[in-house]
Motif scaffolding. Structure first.
Motif, PDB file in Angstrom:
ATOM      1  N   HIS A   1       0.818  -1.210   0.000  1.00  0.00           N
ATOM      2  CA  HIS A   1       0.000   0.000   0.000  1.00  0.00           C
ATOM      3  C   HIS A   1       0.858   1.271   0.000  1.00  0.00           C
ATOM      4  O   HIS A   1       0.380   2.341   0.365  1.00  0.00           O
ATOM      5  CB  HIS A   1      -0.924   0.007   1.221  1.00  0.00           C
ATOM      6  CG  HIS A   1      -0.197  -0.097   2.535  1.00  0.00           C
ATOM      7  ND1 HIS A   1       0.147  -1.304   3.092  1.00  0.00           N
ATOM      8  CD2 HIS A   1       0.258   0.867   3.375  1.00  0.00           C
ATOM      9  CE1 HIS A   1       0.778  -1.085   4.235  1.00  0.00           C
ATOM     10  NE2 HIS A   1       0.857   0.219   4.431  1.00  0.00           N
ATOM     11  N   ILE A   2       2.110   1.140  -0.422  1.00  0.00           N
ATOM     12  CA  ILE A   2       3.014   2.302  -0.421  1.00  0.00           C
ATOM     13  C   ILE A   2       2.487   3.397  -1.345  1.00  0.00           C
ATOM     14  O   ILE A   2       2.426   4.581  -0.979  1.00  0.00           O
ATOM     15  CB  ILE A   2       4.441   1.879  -0.842  1.00  0.00           C
ATOM     16  CG1 ILE A   2       5.020   0.902   0.190  1.00  0.00           C
ATOM     17  CG2 ILE A   2       5.337   3.110  -0.982  1.00  0.00           C
ATOM     18  CD1 ILE A   2       6.361   0.322  -0.202  1.00  0.00           C
ATOM     19  N   GLU A   3       2.086   2.991  -2.551  1.00  0.00           N
ATOM     20  CA  GLU A   3       1.583   3.977  -3.512  1.00  0.00           C
ATOM     21  C   GLU A   3       0.265   4.581  -3.032  1.00  0.00           C
ATOM     22  O   GLU A   3       0.039   5.792  -3.157  1.00  0.00           O
ATOM     23  CB  GLU A   3       1.381   3.309  -4.876  1.00  0.00           C
ATOM     24  CG  GLU A   3       0.997   4.300  -5.971  1.00  0.00           C
ATOM     25  CD  GLU A   3       0.895   3.641  -7.339  1.00  0.00           C
ATOM     26  OE1 GLU A   3       0.238   4.229  -8.214  1.00  0.00           O
ATOM     27  OE2 GLU A   3       1.470   2.551  -7.523  1.00  0.00           O
ATOM     28  N   LEU A   4      -0.589   3.738  -2.469  1.00  0.00           N
ATOM     29  CA  LEU A   4      -1.867   4.232  -1.951  1.00  0.00           C
ATOM     30  C   LEU A   4      -1.654   5.220  -0.808  1.00  0.00           C
ATOM     31  O   LEU A   4      -2.365   6.224  -0.696  1.00  0.00           O
ATOM     32  CB  LEU A   4      -2.725   3.059  -1.464  1.00  0.00           C
ATOM     33  CG  LEU A   4      -3.281   2.124  -2.535  1.00  0.00           C
ATOM     34  CD1 LEU A   4      -3.965   0.930  -1.885  1.00  0.00           C
ATOM     35  CD2 LEU A   4      -4.259   2.868  -3.439  1.00  0.00           C
ATOM     36  N   LYS A   5      -0.665   4.918   0.026  1.00  0.00           N
ATOM     37  CA  LYS A   5      -0.377   5.809   1.147  1.00  0.00           C
ATOM     38  C   LYS A   5       0.138   7.154   0.650  1.00  0.00           C
ATOM     39  O   LYS A   5      -0.206   8.207   1.207  1.00  0.00           O
ATOM     40  CB  LYS A   5       0.649   5.164   2.079  1.00  0.00           C
ATOM     41  CG  LYS A   5       0.809   5.908   3.399  1.00  0.00           C
ATOM     42  CD  LYS A   5       1.680   5.135   4.367  1.00  0.00           C
ATOM     43  CE  LYS A   5       1.785   5.872   5.701  1.00  0.00           C
ATOM     44  NZ  LYS A   5       2.630   5.138   6.673  1.00  0.00           N
ATOM     45  N   ALA A   6       0.946   7.128  -0.402  1.00  0.00           N
ATOM     46  CA  ALA A   6       1.451   8.377  -0.982  1.00  0.00           C
ATOM     47  C   ALA A   6       0.295   9.211  -1.541  1.00  0.00           C
ATOM     48  O   ALA A   6       0.248  10.439  -1.361  1.00  0.00           O
ATOM     49  CB  ALA A   6       2.462   8.067  -2.078  1.00  0.00           C
ATOM     50  N   GLN A   7      -0.644   8.533  -2.200  1.00  0.00           N
ATOM     51  CA  GLN A   7      -1.820   9.232  -2.729  1.00  0.00           C
ATOM     52  C   GLN A   7      -2.660   9.820  -1.595  1.00  0.00           C
ATOM     53  O   GLN A   7      -3.193  10.926  -1.708  1.00  0.00           O
ATOM     54  CB  GLN A   7      -2.666   8.262  -3.560  1.00  0.00           C
ATOM     55  CG  GLN A   7      -2.011   7.835  -4.863  1.00  0.00           C
ATOM     56  CD  GLN A   7      -2.830   6.785  -5.594  1.00  0.00           C
ATOM     57  OE1 GLN A   7      -3.853   6.314  -5.103  1.00  0.00           O
ATOM     58  NE2 GLN A   7      -2.362   6.398  -6.779  1.00  0.00           N
ATOM     59  N   MET A   8      -2.743   9.064  -0.506  1.00  0.00           N
ATOM     60  CA  MET A   8      -3.502   9.552   0.644  1.00  0.00           C
ATOM     61  C   MET A   8      -2.864  10.807   1.224  1.00  0.00           C
ATOM     62  O   MET A   8      -3.559  11.767   1.576  1.00  0.00           O
ATOM     63  CB  MET A   8      -3.585   8.470   1.723  1.00  0.00           C
ATOM     64  CG  MET A   8      -4.425   8.878   2.929  1.00  0.00           C
ATOM     65  SD  MET A   8      -4.297   7.727   4.318  1.00  0.00           S
ATOM     66  CE  MET A   8      -2.649   8.145   4.936  1.00  0.00           C
ATOM     67  N   GLU A   9      -1.537  10.824   1.325  1.00  0.00           N
ATOM     68  CA  GLU A   9      -0.841  11.981   1.878  1.00  0.00           C
ATOM     69  C   GLU A   9      -1.036  13.213   0.996  1.00  0.00           C
ATOM     70  O   GLU A   9      -1.207  14.329   1.499  1.00  0.00           O
ATOM     71  CB  GLU A   9       0.650  11.673   2.040  1.00  0.00           C
ATOM     72  CG  GLU A   9       0.959  10.659   3.128  1.00  0.00           C
ATOM     73  CD  GLU A   9       0.489  11.111   4.499  1.00  0.00           C
ATOM     74  OE1 GLU A   9       0.554  12.329   4.782  1.00  0.00           O
ATOM     75  OE2 GLU A   9       0.039  10.258   5.286  1.00  0.00           O
ATOM     76  N   ILE A  10      -1.024  12.998  -0.315  1.00  0.00           N
ATOM     77  CA  ILE A  10      -1.265  14.117  -1.240  1.00  0.00           C
ATOM     78  C   ILE A  10      -2.690  14.646  -1.055  1.00  0.00           C
ATOM     79  O   ILE A  10      -2.919  15.861  -0.978  1.00  0.00           O
ATOM     80  CB  ILE A  10      -1.037  13.671  -2.702  1.00  0.00           C
ATOM     81  CG1 ILE A  10       0.445  13.357  -2.926  1.00  0.00           C
ATOM     82  CG2 ILE A  10      -1.504  14.752  -3.676  1.00  0.00           C
ATOM     83  CD1 ILE A  10       0.736  12.708  -4.268  1.00  0.00           C
ATOM     84  N   SER A  11      -3.647  13.726  -0.972  1.00  0.00           N
ATOM     85  CA  SER A  11      -5.049  14.119  -0.767  1.00  0.00           C
ATOM     86  C   SER A  11      -5.229  14.840   0.563  1.00  0.00           C
ATOM     87  O   SER A  11      -6.001  15.798   0.664  1.00  0.00           O
ATOM     88  CB  SER A  11      -5.951  12.887  -0.809  1.00  0.00           C
ATOM     89  OG  SER A  11      -5.893  12.256  -2.059  1.00  0.00           O
ATOM     90  N   LYS A  12      -4.495  14.377   1.562  1.00  0.00           N
ATOM     91  CA  LYS A  12      -4.578  14.991   2.885  1.00  0.00           C
ATOM     92  C   LYS A  12      -4.082  16.434   2.850  1.00  0.00           C
ATOM     93  O   LYS A  12      -4.699  17.333   3.447  1.00  0.00           O
ATOM     94  CB  LYS A  12      -3.755  14.176   3.882  1.00  0.00           C
ATOM     95  CG  LYS A  12      -3.831  14.675   5.312  1.00  0.00           C
ATOM     96  CD  LYS A  12      -3.027  13.764   6.240  1.00  0.00           C
ATOM     97  CE  LYS A  12      -3.109  14.246   7.685  1.00  0.00           C
ATOM     98  NZ  LYS A  12      -2.329  13.363   8.587  1.00  0.00           N
ATOM     99  N   ILE A  13      -2.978  16.661   2.146  1.00  0.00           N
ATOM    100  CA  ILE A  13      -2.420  18.015   2.039  1.00  0.00           C
ATOM    101  C   ILE A  13      -3.391  18.931   1.302  1.00  0.00           C
ATOM    102  O   ILE A  13      -3.637  20.072   1.716  1.00  0.00           O
ATOM    103  CB  ILE A  13      -1.054  17.970   1.321  1.00  0.00           C
ATOM    104  CG1 ILE A  13      -0.024  17.259   2.213  1.00  0.00           C
ATOM    105  CG2 ILE A  13      -0.581  19.377   0.973  1.00  0.00           C
ATOM    106  CD1 ILE A  13       1.284  16.948   1.508  1.00  0.00           C
TER     107      ILE A  13
END
Length: 367
Positions: A339-351
């Protein structure tokens, strides 16, 4: 229009206990005084009876916000009898009707639109609900709970034992029956009654409509201090099945803390929480409505409203994207997949969501 007959038992009960508290507490305090053990018992019984209503009658039995072990339900039944607010079955049935028909002067048992006095105590002083007093069809689930039905069947005996027998017995152990009865019996009962009643009255008048304006319920942190956390009433009326009323860590909600503690001890389970996305969406929707009302009369209102709506739509989009990304990460973790890529997408969405929240806050604060 002719008023329904008085319920003399309730009239006498509420009047006599209030009068006794007003007269006997200062008289006994001045002429004799109360010792530390009597005050401690008063506080303990206040919390026992109060939390039995909020955690038991209200969040467990009325709203099924969690499940509780039989031992806990038994203590709630005893504490509910100590609170002297009718049986859990009757209380919960009334409360479910209140939520279903809130502010409906015909169907809501304690509609706030009938005025402060009526919603606070007046609804219990006359036969306003005589036609359905023993109709518990909306609480058939509770009729399958043996502890609820045991309390309902023996309610009168339990109230006598808990409100007279218990303080008298503790007073006898302490060597002063009268002082204990006045303080932990009478005063505790009056305070317990009216702090609960304030949720039906004041909490529908005083405070903020943080999440919805579809009913009169208000959020009031001050009232929460005296009602074991029940003051966040606007939240409760839109998200009634959440085991919490105060959702922030700093919100005073000892009922929530008790339920959470019981879950840690294995005595409560299936604690229900409304998804944070729904809570935030409701809050932002109310902020939009409130801000629209502020700018609606201004000369350039059309331009402001268009800008406000555009920012709100972006906020909704980023809100949905962030929580969808967060859900995807959690699902991947459960399935034990990368889920590394998903987590990166989540962090971008969070910002993005955080930035848009900041923009929204600045925009709404400027009006």
């Amino acid at each position: 229009m002719k008023k329904p007959p008085l319920i003399w038992l309730n009239v006498i009960l509420f009047a006599s206990t209030l009068l006794a508290a007003v007269i006997l507490v200062p008289w006994r305090g001045i002429t004799h005084g109360f010792d530390g053990f009597e005050w401690l018992t008063f506080v303990i019984l206040c919390f026992f009876s109060g939390l039995s209503i909020t955690a038991g009658y209200h969040r467990l039995w009325s709203h099924k916000a969690y499940k509780a072990h039989a031992v806990i339900r038994f203590f709630y039944a005893l504490g509910g009898a100590l609170a002297l607010q009718n049986s859990a079955l009757h209380w919960s049935s009334d409360h479910r009707i209140h939520h279903k028909h809130v502010d409906n002067n015909v169907k809501d048992p304690y509609s706030a639109k009938m005025g402060f006095w009526y919603s606070h105590i007046g609804w219990m002083l006359r036969e306003y609900q005589a036609h359905r007093y023993h109709d518990y069809n909306n609480a058939r689930d509770l009729q399958k709970d043996r502890i609820v039905m045991w309390q309902h069947k023996h309610y009168l005996l339990l109230t006598i034992l808990m409100n007279i027998g218990l303080p008298v017995f503790i007073g006898w152990l302490n060597g002063d029956i009268l002082s204990m009865f006045i303080l932990a019996g009478v005063l505790r009962l009056v305070i317990g009654h009216h702090t609960t009643f304030f949720i039906n009255s004041l909490a529908h008048i005083w405070g903020k409509q943080t999440y919805t304006d579809k009913n009169t319920a208000r959020d009031n942190g001050f009232l929460a201090l005296f009602t074991h956390g029940e003051g966040y009433h606007n939240f409760h009326h839109i998200f009634e099945n959440d085991y919490r009323n105060g959702i922030q860590w700093w919100d005073y909600d000892p009922t929530k803390w008790l339920i959470r503690l019981l879950s840690y001890l294995g005595l409560a389970s299936d604690l229900r929480k409304v998804p944070q996305e729904r809570i935030e969406a409701a809050k932002y929707q109310m902020q939009l409505l409130n801000t629209k009302q502020k700018v609606g009369h201004l000369p350039d209102a059309d331009e402001m409203l268009a800008k406000l709506q555009a920012e709100f739509e972006q906020l909704k989009t980023h809100l949905a994207e962030y929580y969808q990304a967060k859900k995807a990460v959690l699902d991947a973790k459960r399935k034990q997949v990368c889920h590394i890529e998903l987590k990166a997408q989540m962090e971008i969405s969070k910002i993005r969501f955080k930035l848009q929240k900041h923009n929204w806050k600045m925009l709404t604060a400027s009006y």
